[in-house]
Design a protein around this motif. Structure first.
Motif, short mmCIF file in Angstrom:
data_model
loop_
_atom_site.label_atom_id
_atom_site.label_comp_id
_atom_site.label_asym_id
_atom_site.label_seq_id
_atom_site.Cartn_x
_atom_site.Cartn_y
_atom_site.Cartn_z
N TYR A 34 0.84 -1.19 0.00
CA TYR A 34 0.00 0.00 0.00
C TYR A 34 0.88 1.24 0.00
CZ TYR A 34 -3.87 -3.01 1.35
OH TYR A 34 -4.82 -3.98 1.40
N ASN A 35 0.60 2.17 -0.89
CA ASN A 35 1.29 3.44 -0.91
C ASN A 35 0.35 4.48 -0.33
OD1 ASN A 35 2.64 5.78 -1.40
ND2 ASN A 35 3.19 5.27 -3.52
N LEU A 36 0.55 4.82 0.95
CA LEU A 36 -0.36 5.72 1.62
C LEU A 36 -0.36 7.10 0.99
CD1 LEU A 36 0.24 4.74 5.34
CD2 LEU A 36 -1.49 3.92 3.77
N LYS A 37 0.71 7.49 0.32
CA LYS A 37 0.76 8.81 -0.30
C LYS A 37 -0.19 8.91 -1.50
CE LYS A 37 5.53 9.70 1.09
NZ LYS A 37 6.90 10.00 0.62
N ARG A 165 -7.74 0.46 9.42
CA ARG A 165 -6.36 0.04 9.70
C ARG A 165 -6.18 -1.48 9.66
NH1 ARG A 165 -4.56 3.38 14.92
NH2 ARG A 165 -2.84 1.88 14.75
N CYS A 166 -7.29 -2.21 9.63
CA CYS A 166 -7.21 -3.67 9.56
C CYS A 166 -7.62 -4.22 8.20
CB CYS A 166 -8.07 -4.31 10.65
SG CYS A 166 -7.53 -3.96 12.33
N LEU A 167 -7.88 -3.34 7.23
CA LEU A 167 -8.32 -3.81 5.92
C LEU A 167 -7.30 -4.74 5.27
CD1 LEU A 167 -10.02 -0.69 4.28
CD2 LEU A 167 -11.09 -2.88 4.83
N LEU A 279 -13.77 3.97 3.15
CA LEU A 279 -12.74 4.19 4.15
C LEU A 279 -11.44 4.74 3.56
CD1 LEU A 279 -13.22 1.03 6.39
CD2 LEU A 279 -14.00 3.36 6.83
N ARG A 280 -11.13 4.38 2.31
CA ARG A 280 -9.84 4.78 1.73
C ARG A 280 -9.94 5.95 0.75
NH1 ARG A 280 -7.31 -1.09 0.65
NH2 ARG A 280 -6.42 -1.50 2.71
N CYS A 282 -13.47 8.00 0.07
CA CYS A 282 -14.52 8.99 0.30
C CYS A 282 -14.42 9.66 1.66
CB CYS A 282 -15.89 8.34 0.16
SG CYS A 282 -16.14 7.54 -1.43
N LEU A 283 -14.18 8.88 2.68
CA LEU A 283 -14.22 9.39 4.06
C LEU A 283 -12.96 8.94 4.80
CD1 LEU A 283 -17.95 8.40 4.67
CD2 LEU A 283 -17.12 10.71 4.25
N VAL A 284 -11.82 9.41 4.32
CA VAL A 284 -10.54 8.90 4.82
C VAL A 284 -10.24 9.34 6.24
CG1 VAL A 284 -9.53 8.69 2.54
CG2 VAL A 284 -9.34 10.87 3.78
N LYS A 285 -10.93 10.39 6.73
CA LYS A 285 -10.68 10.87 8.08
C LYS A 285 -11.76 10.44 9.06
CE LYS A 285 -7.96 14.92 6.71
NZ LYS A 285 -7.81 16.39 6.83
N ALA A 286 -12.78 9.74 8.59
CA ALA A 286 -13.87 9.31 9.47
C ALA A 286 -13.36 8.28 10.48
CB ALA A 286 -15.00 8.72 8.64
N LYS A 287 -13.83 8.41 11.70
CA LYS A 287 -13.39 7.51 12.77
C LYS A 287 -14.48 6.55 13.23
CE LYS A 287 -9.84 10.57 14.70
NZ LYS A 287 -9.87 11.55 13.60
#
Length: 482
Positions: A34-37, A165-167, A279-280, A282-287
């Motif tokens: 995974y490239n988080l950038k 974080r567990c995807l 999660l990755r 549309c709503l990357v900051k949703a908790k």
């Protein structure tokens, strides 16, 4: 000994197959590259309707994600040293066993349990209880404890953050849907019906709603549902006017269409692709799933449907709810068609000497002398002495048997004054006695002053909703009156 027909001694259902539970540490996140950038947030999220392709069986196409439960002050002191999912229920079980058993009975055999808060007891229970669940890599209950990584050096910040974080773990198998489940609810549900409804409606997300509610519980959100069961609005903290409007009966809106307000159970079916994109991308900051992901999915135009459930369901969110759930378990927990699984402990049968027991559940390995037990749940390894009366109470039990030799201190003949269990001539009414408590002789735990709320933690007990809770490892001296 007199035991009336309305009583029975519960026996844990044993899991017999051999398989060691897999640890999340066996997975290597680097292999996914995974490239988080490269993760970006688009201005809009596309409609992700499920294609009408041939579906695999549930044990191959659905993975369950079960949450162990976070901090909850309303359940304190029961959650002082354990998470909500680890709280004992119905003599022999833990709350999370109800949810895991629903999965097994529905042939959902890929089960991930995400734990974080006070998780030691829960992790131990899940590992021991379900280590023999199935043969082969396609049948497992995998515990994923909260972790830190180079990219994320904090703990899980909520249900959505934990799933995100567990995807990398969940994507190992080519499942088509994720079934998201709170681990501290008490109910029986055939998830096959839920999954079939989700697929038939070609929904992106399906939320289980309550069609019959007595206390209008909106802790997991309130759905506005139209005549086709489409969720048009989702509110996590509804206004009082909305709560007062909770009903499965339709009402006419200003635009001429009909709708009704339905409480959510916090149970979701979400398509794999939809989950990943929400999660990755549309709503990357949703908790949080309930307060952020579900409303966000609706605002993005996703098809969110409601699946109505009309069976018994209890959100064990408070001491009062926990008490009611145990009392209900006396009538509801015996079902040959839907067994409840738990840890095989290999305890001896309960020993009862001249005990009179009515409308109660007695756990494994108890030692009950000449006592009276009415409408109560008595947990494993409980010792109740002569002339004790227990009424409408929950005795959680003990982790150990305390024998005579165990009571000697450092090899001396001096004995501890009060043994684990309930001493002679004591009376307990409408109370919860937590594990390893020592109740002396001639003790009265009856809430004689009818106190609704009280905090005497230094003295070994608290009162919640009029229910006395004796703390874990507490010592109540002889002749005490509470």
């Amino acid at each position: 000994m007199q035991i009336y027909s309305s009583s029975y001694s519960s026996s844990s259902t044993k899991l017999t197959n051999l398989r060691m539970i897999r640890s999340s540490s066996n997975h290597n996140p680097e292999r996914h590259n995974y490239n988080l950038k490269q993760i970006f947030v688009p201005s809009s999220c596309p409609n992700l309707s499920v294609s009408n392709t041939q579906q695999l069986p549930l044990n191959q196409s659905v993975a369950a994600i079960v949450f162990g439960g976070g901090p909850d002050s309303e359940l304190y002191p029961l959650t002082k040293t354990r998470s909500k999912g680890a709280i004992p229920i119905a003599a022999n079980y833990r709350l999370i066993d109800s949810v895991i058993s629903n999965c097994i009975n529905s042939d959902i055999t890929k089960i991930y349990a995400i734990t974080q808060f006070n998780s030691t007891s829960l992790n131990s229970h899940l590992t021991k209880a379900y280590s023999g669940f199935g043969l082969g890599k396609d049948r497992f209950v995998e515990v994923i404890a909260a972790y830190q990584s180079l990219e994320d050096q904090g703990w899980f910040q909520g249900t959505a953050d934990a799933i995100r974080r567990c995807l990398w773990v969940f994507e190992e198998f080519p499942v088509t849907e994720f079934l998201v489940l709170p681990g501290h609810h008490l109910y029986r549900m055939d998830y096959n019906t839920l999954i079939e409804d989700h697929r038939r409606s070609r929904a992106d997300i399906t939320i289980v709603g309550l069609s019959s509610v007595t206390d209008h519980d909106t802790g997991f959100g309130l759905m506005e549902v139209d005549s086709t069961n489409l969720v048009t609005k989702f509110t996590i903290n509804p206004k009082k006017s909305q709560q007062d409007s909770i009903s499965v009966e339709s009402r006419t809106r200003s635009d001429g269409t009909s709708s009704c307000y339905v409480p959510s159970t916090g149970i979701y079916v979400i398509g794999r692709e939809q989950m990943v994109k929400l999660l990755r991308q549309c709503l990357v900051k949703a908790k949080d799933m309930a307060s952020e992901i579900i409303p966000g999915a609706i605002s993005q135009g996703m098809k969110v449907k409601a699946h109505m459930f009309d069976g018994y369901w209890e959100d064990v969110k408070s001491v009062g709810a926990y008490y009611r759930a145990n009392m209900e378990s006396i009538k509801r927990f015996y079902d040959r068609q839907c067994p409840l699984y738990t840890m095989p402990r290999c305890l001896p049968p309960s020993s009862m000497g001249e005990a009179v027991i009515t409308d109660s559940i007695i756990g494994d390995g108890c030692i009950l002398d000449r006592c009276v037990i009415r409408g109560s749940v008595v947990g494993m390894r409980t010792r109740i002495a002569d002339d004790v009366i227990v009424e409408d109470s929950i005795i959680i039990g003990s982790n150990i048997y305390e024998m005579e030799e165990d009571m000697r201190r450092k090899g001396k003949e001096k004995r501890t004054e009060i043994r684990i269990g309930i001493g002679e001539k004591s009376r307990i009414r409408r109370a919860i006695v937590d594990k390893n408590a020592r109740i002396g002789q001639n003790v009265m735990i009856i809430n004689k002053d009818n106190v609704e709320e009280g905090n005497r933690e230094a003295e070994g007990y608290v009162i919640r909703e009029g229910i006395i809770v004796i703390l874990r490892n507490a010592v109540i001296p002889n002749d005490s009156i509470i």
